[in-house]
Design a protein around this motif. Structure first.
Motif, short mmCIF file in Angstrom:
data_model
loop_
_atom_site.label_atom_id
_atom_site.label_comp_id
_atom_site.label_asym_id
_atom_site.label_seq_id
_atom_site.Cartn_x
_atom_site.Cartn_y
_atom_site.Cartn_z
N HIS A 65 50.82 34.67 -16.49
CA HIS A 65 49.67 35.38 -15.95
C HIS A 65 50.14 36.83 -15.38
O HIS A 65 51.17 36.78 -14.54
N ASN A 102 48.71 32.71 -11.76
CA ASN A 102 49.00 31.51 -12.49
C ASN A 102 49.90 31.56 -13.47
O ASN A 102 50.32 32.55 -13.94
N ARG A 138 39.31 29.78 -1.27
CA ARG A 138 39.50 29.91 -2.82
C ARG A 138 40.94 30.21 -3.19
O ARG A 138 41.43 31.33 -3.46
N GLN A 158 38.66 29.20 -18.86
CA GLN A 158 38.19 28.47 -17.83
C GLN A 158 38.68 27.15 -17.78
O GLN A 158 39.43 26.62 -18.65
N GLN A 159 38.66 26.86 -16.65
CA GLN A 159 39.27 25.35 -16.30
C GLN A 159 38.88 24.34 -17.04
O GLN A 159 39.64 23.59 -17.61
N ASN A 210 43.45 21.24 -20.59
CA ASN A 210 43.66 21.59 -19.43
C ASN A 210 43.90 20.16 -18.33
O ASN A 210 44.93 19.92 -17.81
N LYS A 253 47.37 19.42 -15.30
CA LYS A 253 47.21 19.12 -13.92
C LYS A 253 48.15 17.97 -13.61
O LYS A 253 47.94 16.99 -14.28
N SER A 296 45.72 25.30 -7.75
CA SER A 296 44.74 23.93 -8.08
C SER A 296 45.44 23.34 -9.28
O SER A 296 45.20 21.91 -9.43
N SER A 297 46.29 23.73 -10.25
CA SER A 297 46.87 23.07 -11.25
C SER A 297 48.38 22.59 -10.80
O SER A 297 48.97 21.78 -11.41
N SER A 355 44.34 36.69 -12.42
CA SER A 355 44.52 35.38 -11.33
C SER A 355 45.91 34.99 -11.33
O SER A 355 46.91 35.32 -12.22
N PRO A 394 44.51 30.37 -5.01
CA PRO A 394 44.74 30.75 -6.38
C PRO A 394 45.09 29.83 -7.39
O PRO A 394 45.32 28.40 -6.87
N ALA A 395 44.67 30.04 -8.73
CA ALA A 395 44.54 28.99 -9.53
C ALA A 395 45.94 28.28 -9.84
O ALA A 395 45.83 27.10 -10.05
#
Ligand code: ZN
Length: 448
Positions: free
Chosen positions: A106, A94, A221, A277-278, A175, A180, A227-228, A92, A223-224
């Motif tokens: 990543h 990130n 969706r 996982q988140q 996380n 975040k 979202s962070s 992913s 990319p990770a």
């Protein structure tokens, strides 16, 4: 924390967001951790993460990431944290930074970058989060609503600072605590990242372009990385405005190793471990059974109450903030240190706007939701009387650190010191068995 200090911190926080112009100095915001604690907490968290991820074995790639990182981390804007860059085998897109310097990249990020500048842009942005201490600043804000005493170094014996940080409850994992960030933190990281990139000879617009390319591709969706790192608005405009404040540069630097790194990352074996996982549920940890033995009374500085003898209290007895739970009520999650899945948290909240109990309770709920966005009020508030004072009860639901959902009950009471509150937490399917325990605890509250 004294009320005045909290209010002052909030005031300063607002002031610093509102008034900064491009080129103005960027300074870390409100933080109750020391810089040494940032480093300590980041080291512990990095050790946890290393156990969970698949670290890329290709040493040439690791060296490439390390050298790029070191070039940026050597900039004065990065401050003198012990930066450490690790490439992990995870498809992913990130990267993430921990307080005090550990940065994980990543392999999917390297694979998605079209230029070295794009990759460097994300690294510079992560370094900026470290230098501006966003992770622990975020955790400090969480503390203001929950367990100020715990991190102030009060009790908890031998437990590590990471374990203490995790105990700010509500199923929070690492996380949620450290990775975040708010939009204003993102804006700051883009701005400081601009200076770091430019100083290292890269064109900062590449950072903005890369984030925007990901946004455009994201669809339903994203990319990770996005979202962070929520979008702070038009990144290209922000970065260009920041660049205006810099002396002109030609931004022609490139290490020359990017094409080779791209080839090698395409040849990495499939990851050996599951992606992190988140919000990970605690693997194989069962909640405790309902307490059967008797009750004992704890005398806090402003209140006293009864709790099951089989449970423990965390936090200084003399403070006004306590966590009361059985040992297995505090859950270590895969993603981090853990949270409270079963037990109760007692504290005070200082309303910022409205002093009447209903509005103050609403405000507290919003604060709790800022820390745990999945928390929902499930039942209309109900009026109660607690030890002669006006009180309210609100039912909540949210994800349980044991997996599945949890049922919480928030009790607020109007007191001269602020809003006294008690949050009862249990996995949904256990709540029925705990109801009488919670009722007895609530009924036993006495104020001094
Ligand atoms: Zn960010």
């Amino acid at each position: 924390m004294p009320k005045k200090l909290v209010l002052l911190a909030i005031a300063l926080l607002h002031l610093s967001c509102a008034t900064r112009q491009p080129g103005d100095p960027l300074k870390p915001g409100y933080n109750s951790f020391s810089k040494e604690q940032d480093i300590e907490v980041g080291r512990e968290a990095a050790a946890e993460i290393r156990k969970q991820v698949d670290i890329v074995e290709n040493q040439e790639l690791q060296r490439y990431i390390r050298e790029l990182g070191a070039r940026l981390a050597g900039r004065p804007e990065a401050e003198d944290y012990p930066y450490e860059f690790t490439l992990i085998n995870e498809g992913s897109i990130n990267a993430f930074a921990l307080p005090g310097g550990p940065i994980f990249v990543h392999s999917g990020l390297l694979a998605a970058a079209d230029t070295e500048g794009q990759l460097v842009g994300v690294l510079a942005h992560e370094i900026a989060h470290v230098a501006l201490r966003h992770g622990t600043s975020q955790a400090s804000k969480a503390q203001m609503v929950q367990l100020p005493a715990v991190l102030a170094g009060a009790v908890l014996g031998q437990e590590s600072i990471l374990a203490q940080a995790g105990q700010i409850g509500l199923g929070l994992g690492l996380n949620a605590l450290f990775m975040k960030y708010s939009r204003s933190a993102e804006k700051q990281a883009d701005a400081l990242g601009t200076h770091i990139m430019a100083g290292a000879g890269y064109n900062p617009v590449e950072m903005a372009n890369f984030f925007q390319k990901l946004e455009a591709q994201g669809g339903s969706r994203p990319p990770a990385l996005l979202s962070s790192h929520p979008s702070p608005g038009n990144r290209v405009i922000l970065v260009r405005a920041e660049m205006e404040a810099l002396p002109p540069g030609n931004y022609a630097y490139a290490s020359g190793s990017f094409p080779n790194a791209k080839r090698q990352v395409a040849q990495l074996p499939a990851p050996k471990k599951q992606p992190q996982q988140q919000v990970a549920a605690a693997a194989g940890v069962a909640p405790p059974s309902a307490p059967t033995a008797g009750f004992q009374r704890i005398n806090g500085s402003t209140f006293s109450l009864e709790y099951p003898t089989a449970w423990r209290t965390y936090g200084a007895q003399s403070s006004s903030t306590l966590t009361i739970a059985p040992e297995s009520g505090i859950v270590r999650t895969r993603g981090g240190s853990g949270g409270i899945g079963y037990g109760a948290v007692v504290s005070y909240y200082q309303p910022r706007y409205r002093k009447d109990l209903l509005n103050a309770t609403w405000e507290l709920l919003q604060q709790l939701q800022e820390i745990n966005p999945n928390l929902r009020a499930a039942v209309q508030p109900r009026q109660v009387t607690v030890a002669g004072s006006e009180g309210l009860i609100v039912g909540l639901t949210g994800p349980s650190p044991y997996g599945g959902s949890e049922k919480d009950m928030l009790l607020t009471v109007s007191r001269p010191q602020g809003v006294f509150y008690m949050l009862f937490i249990a996995p949904e399917n256990q709540y029925g068995r705990l109801q009488s325990t919670f009722d007895r605890m609530a009924g036993s509250i006495r104020f001094r």
